[in-house]
Design a protein around this motif. Structure first.
Motif: not given
Length: 130
Positions: A23-30, A39-44
């Motif tokens: 599962p990838a963040c649409q903003k930063c691909l993390s 869902f939660n992106c830890l990077k952005c």
């Protein structure tokens, strides 16, 4: 990070893991952290509903040229032609397969898929952009 880019012609020795989609963040691909509903992106810091998470290919390989061994990871839609579908669609197929077969590990790729990927890549020579 080194900005020198080039190509490497090498043969695939092995597939390093059996998880080809994440599962990838649409903003930063993390990689996203998923729970049953969110869902939660830890990077952005991007958040959303788990059902809206997008997926991306990530294929880790051990490769060899005539002199050396390398660990390499191939990301993204360049793998669509090899899998025959986008990562989004393959994730849907895997979820449906797991539901029908009673698999409880939602991160598990069916063994037949792992075998197919190994057959498709191991022993074959590719040109890698590095």
């Amino acid at each position: 990070m080194n900005s020198v880019r080039g190509f490497l012609a090498a043969s695939v020795i092995s597939v390093q893991n059996s998880c080809f989609i994440y599962p990838a963040c649409q903003k930063c691909l993390s990689r996203l952290i998923l729970d049953s509903r969110r869902f939660n992106c830890l990077k952005c810091g991007c958040t959303g509903e788990a059902k809206d998470a997008s997926y991306r290919y990530r294929l880790s390989l051990k490769i060899a040229d005539t002199n050396d061994l390398f660990d390499i990871t191939v990301f993204g839609s360049c793998l669509d032609p090899f899998f025959g579908v986008s990562a989004e669609n393959l994730q849907r197929y895997i979820l449906r397969f797991n539901q029908l077969s009673g698999e409880t590990n939602t991160d598990a790729s069916p063994g037949v898929l792992v075998q197919a990927v190994e057959t498709c890549f191991i022993g074959r020579r590719f040109l890698f952009g590095v």
